[in-house]
Design a protein around this motif. Structure first.
Motif, PDB file in Angstrom:
ATOM      1  N   GLU A  14     -20.110  91.445 141.016  1.00 26.32           N
ATOM      2  CA  GLU A  14     -19.945  92.738 141.824  1.00 26.32           C
ATOM      3  C   GLU A  14     -21.262  93.613 141.682  1.00 26.32           C
ATOM      4  OE1 GLU A  14     -16.315  94.270 141.095  1.00 26.32           O
ATOM      5  OE2 GLU A  14     -15.088  92.271 141.786  1.00 26.32           O
ATOM      6  N   LYS A  15     -21.756  93.568 140.255  1.00 29.71           N
ATOM      7  CA  LYS A  15     -22.763  94.679 139.946  1.00 29.71           C
ATOM      8  C   LYS A  15     -23.908  93.902 139.413  1.00 29.71           C
ATOM      9  CE  LYS A  15     -19.721  98.436 139.350  1.00 29.71           C
ATOM     10  NZ  LYS A  15     -19.159  99.514 138.338  1.00 29.71           N
ATOM     11  N   ASN A  57     -28.068  87.964 142.092  1.00 29.20           N
ATOM     12  CA  ASN A  57     -27.616  87.443 143.493  1.00 29.20           C
ATOM     13  C   ASN A  57     -28.700  86.933 143.962  1.00 29.20           C
ATOM     14  OD1 ASN A  57     -25.155  88.138 142.084  1.00 29.20           O
ATOM     15  ND2 ASN A  57     -24.569  89.472 143.532  1.00 29.20           N
TER      16      ASN A  57
END
Length: 651
Positions: free
Chosen positions: A591-592, A564
């Motif tokens: 998300e992870k 990210n």
């Protein structure tokens, strides 16, 4: 964008000084060049009259240096052997020599009342329009040094005036690269000096140099003859101008965007009407009509030569049909009223009737190329066959403004074929053919071996069959790169083909090929395909696409991770995924993620420019990292680095 600034002029001189001596023109070349003199209307001097019309002043010496004292533009190197009073040498096509003579007519010129051009300070022209309070500048050259020199020159001759507006006609670097030499970015961002361009300018100005920038830059060495000596056996002319400057190319983002034909602007008291012409000479481009002056600025949609449908350095194929249709629109809009047309290369033209006839020939030059290529294509001929068959009618072919000084009918027709049909010519043997080096070994074997091939090639060379000699000996050289006699004879063939070429880029390609066969592939210098301004204007998505083409599959194999990125100054977030040996990006965040980075786009720019290392940026907290740092290390390790000086004429 065009790949310019390949080598500093000092390095060019140093490398050329150690080069093997070029040969004289052969009798076959002399005969071909003499025939050109018979075939074309050299008694027509109208272009020379137009190129000198409106002359105000010129500098005795046009040598421009950067702050370090390095020469970035030197017209003097050409003055030593090119002049209006000098006949074409045996080693130069007389038509190309004529074009070079015209492009050597330099200085400050008045186009019409309040419109001026400085010519001979770069590949392109810089235009100054006198507003109520200052200069409105059109297309500020390639380098900030040459643009500043031109501004200083006109201010000295006509009185100092501030710059009150800047226009970029299109997204090629010789039309915006010198902007920081004429205007301060603070004056632009404050709204004091508008910069006007057409829709998509920034994206196209940045993108063309990024994805394929390394390969284009290497091939540009050939197209512009970067290592050729400046003499009658070397670099003579680039077609659009003498050559390219090698100073600092810059860019300031436009503040005003033209989106459609018919839009109007009045800047510093000067009224303008726009014709938006996307997909012609550039992906985004515009012509401008000055109704109060009955003057028409044609950007690079018409010049005094045939232009490229596909450049030799590589690019996306242009649309010849669309190009011709926009020229018809130009005629329809302003053909009845125009009294002077001028553009970003070459010299202007005056007189409504002459201008309209010129526009029609430029229109039909591209339309004929398109229509006749497609006709022959639909008869089953392939690109190489079409390029041998297609010829202009005399009305186009013997018009000086239609000659192939930059583009040529031969390679433009192949480009039209490529646009419609692609690389495959339909013959099954060419669907999965051997690569050049593998095929070369078998060709030479079938020709009876290297020495027999060279012996036969020498006989054809002596007959002046240089194209065939080049075809044969490229196989000899690719089969055995150590073949000194093969390379020597191939260089000789390329050289004679260069001496015969009417196109400046064709001449450069042949002579650069001969240079590298005789002297080896260079290893010094190189090109900056992405200047600091280009990098700063790259959106994150474009950067990610560039990183994706650098992925080494053998190092990415079996790896799968998500990263990210949060650009705090842009308020934009992305996830990069590596899986299946491919890099993808999305704004739908993982998300992870395996690792997350928080940074500014400016910091990322500094990392790309080498102003700071990635490790240091993380260590000092400029880049905040959360997660597994080894994932980032793995990612960086799987990025390929491109070698600029890859081989072209040898395997």
């Amino acid at each position: 964008m065009r790949q310019f600034g390949v080598l500093g002029l000092a390095m060019l001189v140093a490398l050329s000084a150690n080069a093997a001596d070029p040969k004289d023109a052969t009798k076959a070349t002399i005969d071909i060049n003499n025939q050109v003199k018979e075939d074309l209307p050299f008694s027509d001097k109208k272009d020379f009259e137009n190129a000198q019309k409106g002359f105000i002043a010129k500098q005795d010496v046009v040598t421009i240096k950067n702050e370090k004292g390095d020469v970035v533009w030197d017209l003097e190197a050409y003055k030593k052997y090119i002049g209006l009073d000098k006949p074409s040498p045996d080693t130069v096509n007389p038509s190309l020599w004529r074009n070079a003579q015209l492009n050597m007519i330099n200085g400050l010129f008045e186009v019409t009342d309040g419109i001026y051009q400085v010519r001979g300070y770069d590949l392109s022209n810089i235009t100054f329009i006198k507003g109520n309070t200052g200069w409105i500048v059109f297309d500020p050259l390639i380098s900030q040094e040459t643009a500043k020199a031109a501004l200083d020159f006109i201010n000295k001759e006509l009185g100092e005036r501030p710059v009150t507006g800047v226009f970029y006609s299109h997204s090629h670097i010789d039309h915006f690269g010198g902007v920081r030499g004429i205007v301060d970015e603070k004056d632009v961002t404050s709204g004091k000096v508008p910069i006007v361009a057409s829709l998509g300018f920034t994206e196209h100005a940045v993108s063309e140099n990024v994805i394929a920038g390394n390969a284009m830059g290497r091939r540009a060495v050939y197209m512009y003859g970067a290592l050729l000596p400046r003499n009658e056996k070397g670099g003579v002319n680039g077609g659009l101008g003498q050559t390219t400057s090698t100073g600092v190319a810059t860019m300031i983002k436009p503040t005003d965007i033209i989106k459609e034909t018919g839009e109007e602007r009045t800047i510093d008291g000067v009224k303008m009407v726009f014709q938006y012409t996307p997909g012609t000479e550039a992906p985004t481009e515009m012509n401008i009509w000055f109704p109060d002056k009955k003057a028409l600025w044609m950007a690079e949609n018409t010049t005094n030569t045939m232009h490229n449908i596909l450049t030799l350095r590589g690019a996306q194929v242009r649309d010849a049909l669309k190009w011709s249709s926009y020229l018809q629109e130009t005629i329809d809009m302003w053909g009845d009223d125009v009294e002077v047309k001028f553009q970003s290369h070459h010299w202007p033209m005056w007189g409504q009737k002459d201008i309209v006839q010129y526009f029609k020939k430029q229109r039909d030059m591209y339309k004929y190329t398109h229509d006749q290529t497609v006709r022959l294509m639909n008869q089953g001929y392939i690109g190489s066959e079409i390029s041998e068959m297609i010829e202009f009618p005399d009305e186009i072919g013997k018009s000086w403004s239609s000659r192939g000084y930059y583009g040529t009918l031969r390679h433009n027709s192949r480009a039209v074929y490529q646009r419609y049909m692609g690389w495959y010519n339909g013959n099954p043997s060419d669907l999965n053919n051997l690569p050049p080096a593998d095929a070369a070994v078998k060709y030479v074997e079938y020709m009876g071996g290297e020495q027999e091939a060279i012996k036969k090639a020498q006989a054809d060379f002596d007959k002046g069959n240089y194209r065939w000699v080049a075809e044969v000996l490229k196989h000899v050289v690719f089969a055995n790169p150590e073949s000194e006699s093969g390379k020597a004879l191939l260089a000789d063939a390329y050289e004679q083909m260069g001496y015969q070429a009417e196109s400046g880029p064709w001449r450069s390609v042949y002579l650069q090929g001969a240079y590298e066969l005789r002297n080896g592939t260079p290893s010094a210098g190189g090109t900056t395909t992405a200047s600091p301004d280009i990098i700063k204007n790259m959106p994150p998505e474009m950067l990610f696409d560039y990183l994706a083409v650098r992925i080494l599959p053998e190092k990415a194999a079996g790896k799968a991770f998500a990263m990210n990125l949060n650009f705090t100054d842009l308020d934009e977030k992305y996830t990069l995924y590596v899986e299946n040996s491919v890099l993808n990006h999305t704004k739908k965040l993982a998300e992870k993620p395996d690792v997350s980075l928080e940074l500014t786009k400016a910091v990322l720019d500094d990392v790309q420019l080498g102003n700071i290392t990635l490790e240091k940026a993380i260590a000092d907290g400029t880049i905040k990292l959360d997660g597994d740092p080894n994932v980032l290390k793995d990612f960086v390790a799987m990025l390929d680095n491109f070698n600029f000086w890859f081989n072209i004429v040898t395997p």
